[in-house]
Every structure is written in structure tokens, then in C-alpha cells.
Design an enzyme around this catalytic site. Structure first.
Site, short mmCIF file in Angstrom:
data_model
loop_
_atom_site.label_atom_id
_atom_site.label_comp_id
_atom_site.label_asym_id
_atom_site.label_seq_id
_atom_site.Cartn_x
_atom_site.Cartn_y
_atom_site.Cartn_z
N TYR A 75 -25.87 23.75 96.09
CA TYR A 75 -24.78 23.25 95.24
C TYR A 75 -25.33 22.33 94.15
CZ TYR A 75 -20.15 21.62 93.90
OH TYR A 75 -19.00 21.35 93.20
N PHE A 127 -16.45 33.83 65.43
CA PHE A 127 -16.12 34.96 66.29
C PHE A 127 -14.70 34.75 66.84
CE2 PHE A 127 -16.33 36.92 70.61
CZ PHE A 127 -16.39 38.22 70.17
N ASP A 128 -14.03 35.82 67.26
CA ASP A 128 -12.60 35.67 67.67
C ASP A 128 -12.36 34.60 68.73
OD1 ASP A 128 -13.78 38.23 67.65
OD2 ASP A 128 -12.16 39.17 68.75
N ASP A 218 -23.96 29.27 67.04
CA ASP A 218 -23.33 30.13 68.05
C ASP A 218 -24.34 31.27 68.18
OD1 ASP A 218 -21.86 31.86 69.55
OD2 ASP A 218 -20.12 31.94 68.22
N ALA A 220 -25.41 33.77 70.30
CA ALA A 220 -25.36 34.89 71.23
C ALA A 220 -26.46 35.91 70.96
CB ALA A 220 -23.99 35.56 71.17
N LYS A 261 -25.18 38.56 75.90
CA LYS A 261 -25.82 39.30 74.82
C LYS A 261 -27.33 39.17 74.95
CE LYS A 261 -21.43 38.94 73.33
NZ LYS A 261 -20.65 37.73 73.07
N HIS A 452 -4.41 44.42 70.47
CA HIS A 452 -5.25 45.60 70.69
C HIS A 452 -5.57 45.85 72.16
CE1 HIS A 452 -7.72 42.09 69.98
NE2 HIS A 452 -8.70 42.65 70.65
C1 LIG Z 1 -19.44 37.14 72.75
C2 LIG Z 1 -19.43 36.03 71.80
C3 LIG Z 1 -18.78 34.83 72.10
C4 LIG Z 1 -17.96 34.63 73.37
O1 LIG Z 1 -18.72 34.78 74.50
P1 LIG Z 1 -18.14 35.36 75.88
O2 LIG Z 1 -19.33 35.36 76.77
O3 LIG Z 1 -17.59 36.73 75.62
O4 LIG Z 1 -17.09 34.42 76.35
C5 LIG Z 1 -18.86 33.81 71.18
N1 LIG Z 1 -19.51 33.95 70.02
C6 LIG Z 1 -20.14 35.10 69.69
C7 LIG Z 1 -20.87 35.19 68.40
C8 LIG Z 1 -20.11 36.18 70.56
O5 LIG Z 1 -20.71 37.32 70.22
#
Ligand SMILES: *Cc1c(COP(=O)(O)O)cnc(C)c1O
Length: 461
Positions: A75, A127-128, A218, A220, A261, A452
Site C-alpha cells: 500500500y 484536448f477534449d 500535456d 501524452a 499513449k 457522439h
Molecule cells: C488521452 C489524452 C488525455 C486524457 O487522458 P485519459 O488517459 O484518456 O484520461 C489528455 N490529453 C491528451 C493530449 C490526450 O491525448
């Protein structure tokens, strides 16, 4: 290794296999009808080549699976956490490393700390989930992409860049004190997985310094972005990709990552920074919503796999294959006259359905119609980024189309081989000859938020 051949091969061999979902056209027609022409409702076992997303869909290596068995599930103070922390500190240079279960959890925590009503976050493009988490706090999310990003047909090396002049103009209008953070998304997912140049990162850094605004990445797809810098930016051809990635992080005050990613795992993420005041607040939220500091919503085995993945992703043989295989799909589509966002991005190819199916009106969802045709004819699943996702009715109930109609073909990491991609190209070639026969769709019902995912449609009359 110096590679003198034209054929870029997958730099791995396959140890574990999974059968593909082979179906007949008749079965797919029925599946589409049952799914109300919404590909999110199709069972994955009925998909042949699944290009819905590159998120969490990659294949782990033998070394990562070995790490899974070695995961320390204590833990507190698990060895796996310290491996994870060391790897992220080495790569990013940030002192405070906070594990989370995926990218949006980092966003929820970070924006809970820094954003809020009256504040504004600026970015090359949110990103969304990033935008949704900014807006959830009452703050505004403002995008400043470069103009080239919106000209899909004309290639440019760094369409992910931020428009620095537009950003500065906005900072002056809004007041720097109302802008707690600038976010650079690398690569720029919302606008085609396009890379950001080091020059642009430096320019945004200088702008942020001038106005005292912290800059976060950000990140990813940081490794794909770093490899594009090596390929396309002057002065980096001889620089190891790991050093390029380290330089990118050095320009930032913090970063968060969806490990689904470029950490080559199926779940996970992190938030990292140097600001001790912010990280202390973030850790309080972490304990409330994710878990204790040394696991943050993940199992020890996940932390172990991420630590290994972050190293593997910077292998230049892997990155050469990765970027080349996406470009290969793009070139194949262009050969058949299929319009795409050019050049292809790092993680996928975005087909311009507005141009491919000019006979389908926006209110009949050209991109969704193309995505359904691809599934019906070839069992291939892409995702619509168009009017179904972003279309709205205004206050008077008048239909507003989205500015773009795209089908994204995202490529999972280390999952498909060149023959799968050749197959996708062939199906597109077949469709390109019969594009006029593809019919539009009508919406039956759609919720107001994120329509969507759950909207129901039917073939248009
Ligand atoms: C996928 C993604 C996120 C969100 O990450 P999740 O692991 O899906 O919650 C944020 N920013 C970017 C650029 C992404 O591609």
C-alpha cells in the site's frame, strides 16, 4: 542502427496473439443496425481492424509483462512506485511526481488547484477532456493554434504549434493575473496529432516568462513529438530523441501524461511539477479521489509497466517504425485520392470526409456516414470527429454544423502489422471508387452532452 532499406519493418516479433473478429458483410450490416449506426455500440469482437483510438490499446512488451509479475503491491512505499518515480524524474527533471489512474484524473486535480471562475487557461489546443476539466471549474479554455493547422491539404512540418502573437494579444486583453497556466499539448491531438517544434516551445516559454505564467506540457505523445523534432527541425537530426524529450521537459514548469499513449501501457498517468505549494494541494485531492501518494489509483504492477514503457518508447527503432507506419497509411490513402490532413500525424491519419463525400450535407453527418461505410465494407472501425461530435442547435433550434468532418484512423501501438494497414488502404481504394453511393444518416436521438458516445442514427431517406 543505420537502416539503408526502404522497407521499415516492425522492430519486434510476436509472442502472444489474439484472433481478429472476422465477420460477414451481412453480420456487419445487422450489427450496425443494432448499434443505431453508432460505432461506440459495436462489440469489439465484431471489429476486424480497430482504429477507434490509440489510447490504452497498445501491446506491452515481454519486459513489461515481466515487470507486471514483479510489481510490488504494498500500500505504502512500494518498490514499483520508486521505479516509476525515478524514471519520470530522470526524464522530466520534475521533483514532485504524482501517480494517477489516467490523464483526465491529473487534469481534474491540477485544474481544481489552479483554475476556477474568472480564470482562463491558454493552449495550442486543449484536448477534449482537458477542456472539459478546465470548464468544470468555471474557468475558460482558449486555443491558439497556428493558421497552417486549419489548412488540411497543405503540408507543414509543425502544424501543432501555438500562435504566439495571438496568445500575447489575448494575455494583454485578459490580464496575466487571470491566466494561471499555459498548456502545450504535444503532439496536438485535437488538430490531427501534429507536432510542436522546439522553437515554438521556446517562444511560448519566453512569452510565459514575460508575463509570469507557468507553462505545463500535456505530454501524452511526448516521444512521437520528440521524434518529429529530430526528423523535421533544423539542428536536431543528430540529437538522440531522449535528449530532445528532456529538452522539451526542461522548458516546462510541469507536465501531465496519459500513460495510455506513449508509456505503452493500457492504463495509468502522472502529474509532475516543481511547485511545492501546488503539489501539496494536488496530493490532498489525490488522497481524496485517487489513492495514496505512492500508488494514486494504480496497482504496483501498472507503475512497474509504465516505468519500463517510458524507456522503451524512446527507442529510435521503435519510433522510426511508429511514425513511418502512420505515414505509410496516409500515403496509401492519398494514392487512392482520399483527402487527409496532410502530413499524417504521429498517432493516426485523419480523413477529410467533407471533401471525400461532398454529396452528403452536414446535417446528414458525412464523417459518421463514412465511418459506418468503412465498418460495413471492411470491418474497420474509425471515429467521427465532426458534426455528430461537435454539431449544435443554437438557442433558436437552428442546426449548426461542425467546422470539420473528419474520420480519425488512430493506430494502436505495436498491435497491427503492415498487412493490416495494406488491407485498410485497399478497402479505402474500393470505397473511393464508390464514394457517390455512400448515403448520409439522420439522427434519431442525441443527448446534449458528449452526443457522439450514445447518439442513435438511421440511414437517411
Ligand atoms: C488521452 C489524452 C488525455 C486524457 O487522458 P485519459 O488517459 O484518456 O484520461 C489528455 N490529453 C491528451 C493530449 C490526450 O491525448
Amino acid at each position: 542502427m543505420e537502416w539503408k532499406w526502404n522497407t521499415i519493418i516492425e522492430p519486434f516479433k510476436i509472442k502472444t496473439v489474439e484472433p481478429l473478429g472476422i465477420t460477414t458483410r451481412e453480420e456487419r450490416a445487422k450489427a450496425l443496425e443494432q448499434a443505431h449506426y453508432n460505432l461506440f455500440n459495436i462489440k469489439a469482437e465484431k471489429v476486424l481492424v480497430d482504429l477507434l483510438t490509440d489510447s490504452g490499446t497498445g501491446a506491452m512488451s515481454a519486459a513489461q509483462w515481466g515487470g507486471v509479475m514483479n510489481g510490488d503491491e504494498s500500500y505504502a512505499g512500494a518498490r514499483s512506485y520508486y521505479n516509476f518515480e525515478r524514471e519520470i524524474k530522470d526524464l522530466t527533471g520534475f521533483e514532485e511526481v504524482i501517480p494517477v489512474h489516467q490523464g483526465r484524473a491529473a487534469e481534474k486535480i491540477l485544474f481544481g488547484v489552479v483554475a476556477g471562475k474568472g480564470k482562463c487557461i491558454i493552449s495550442n489546443s486543449h484536448f477534449d477532456t482537458t477542456r472539459a476539466n478546465v470548464e468544470f471549474t468555471g474557468a475558460e479554455a482558449m486555443d491558439f493554434p497556428v493558421k497552417e493547422a486549419l489548412n488540411f491539404d497543405k503540408p507543414a512540418p509543425f502544424k501543432g504549434n501555438a500562435d504566439v502573437a495571438a496568445m500575447e494579444k489575448f494575455i494583454k486583453e485578459k490580464g496575466a493575473k487571470n491566466i494561471p497556466l499555459c498548456v502545450m499539448t504535444v503532439t496536438n491531438n485535437s488538430l490531427g496529432g501534429q507536432p510542436v517544434s522546439m522553437e515554438n516551445l521556446k517562444a511560448v516559454r519566453a512569452l510565459c516568462d514575460k508575463y509570469g505564467i507557468p507553462m505545463f506540457l500535456d505530454c501524452a505523445r511526448f516521444a512521437e513529438n520528440a521524434y518529429f523534432i529530430k526528423l523535421r527541425e533544423k539542428g536536431y537530426a543528430q540529437c538522440p530523441v531522449r535528449e530532445i524529450a528532456e529538452q522539451m521537459f526542461e522548458l516546462a514548469d510541469g507536465a501531465w501524461m496519459s500513460s495510455k499513449k506513449d508509456a505503452l501501457v493500457n492504463i495509468g498517468g502522472f502529474l509532475a511539477m516543481n511547485n511545492k505549494e501546488w503539489s501539496a494541494k494536488a496530493r490532498q485531492m489525490l488522497i481524496l479521489t485517487e489513492g495514496f501518494n505512492t500508488y494514486g489509483g494504480l496497482a504496483g504492477r501498472d507503475l512497474e509497466a509504465i516505468a519500463i514503457g517510458l524507456r522503451e518508447v524512446l527507442d529510435e527503432n521503435y519510433l522510426q517504425y511508429r511514425i513511418r507506419s502512420t505515414a505509410y497509411l496516409g500515403e496509401g490513402l492519398l494514392r487512392h485520392g482520399v483527402p487527409i490532413i496532410n502530413p499524417p500525424g504521429g498517432h493516426g491519419v485523419y480523413v477529410n470526409a467533407k471533401k471525400f463525400l461532398p454529396h452528403i450535407k452536414p446535417q446528414n453527418f458525412p464523417a459518421q456516414s463514412l465511418a459506418c461505410a468503412l465498418y460495413l465494407e471492411g470491418g474497420i472501425r474509425g471515429v467521427e470527429i465532426g458534426t455528430l461530435m461537435f454539431g449544435r442547435r443554437d438557442a433558436k433550434g437552428v442546426f449548426q454544423a461542425a467546422p470539420m468532418e473528419l474520420v480519425r484512423l488512430a493506430i494502436p501501438r505495436r498491435v497491427y502489422t503492415q498487412s493490416h494497414i495494406d488491407y485498410v488502404i485497399e478497402v479505402f481504394g474500393w470505397l473511393a471508387k464508390r464514394a457517390k453511393q455512400i448515403k448520409g444518416l439522420d439522427v434519431v436521438e442525441a443527448p446534449a452532452i458528449l452526443p457522439h458516445f450514445t447518439a442513435k442514427l438511421k440511414p437517411a431517406k
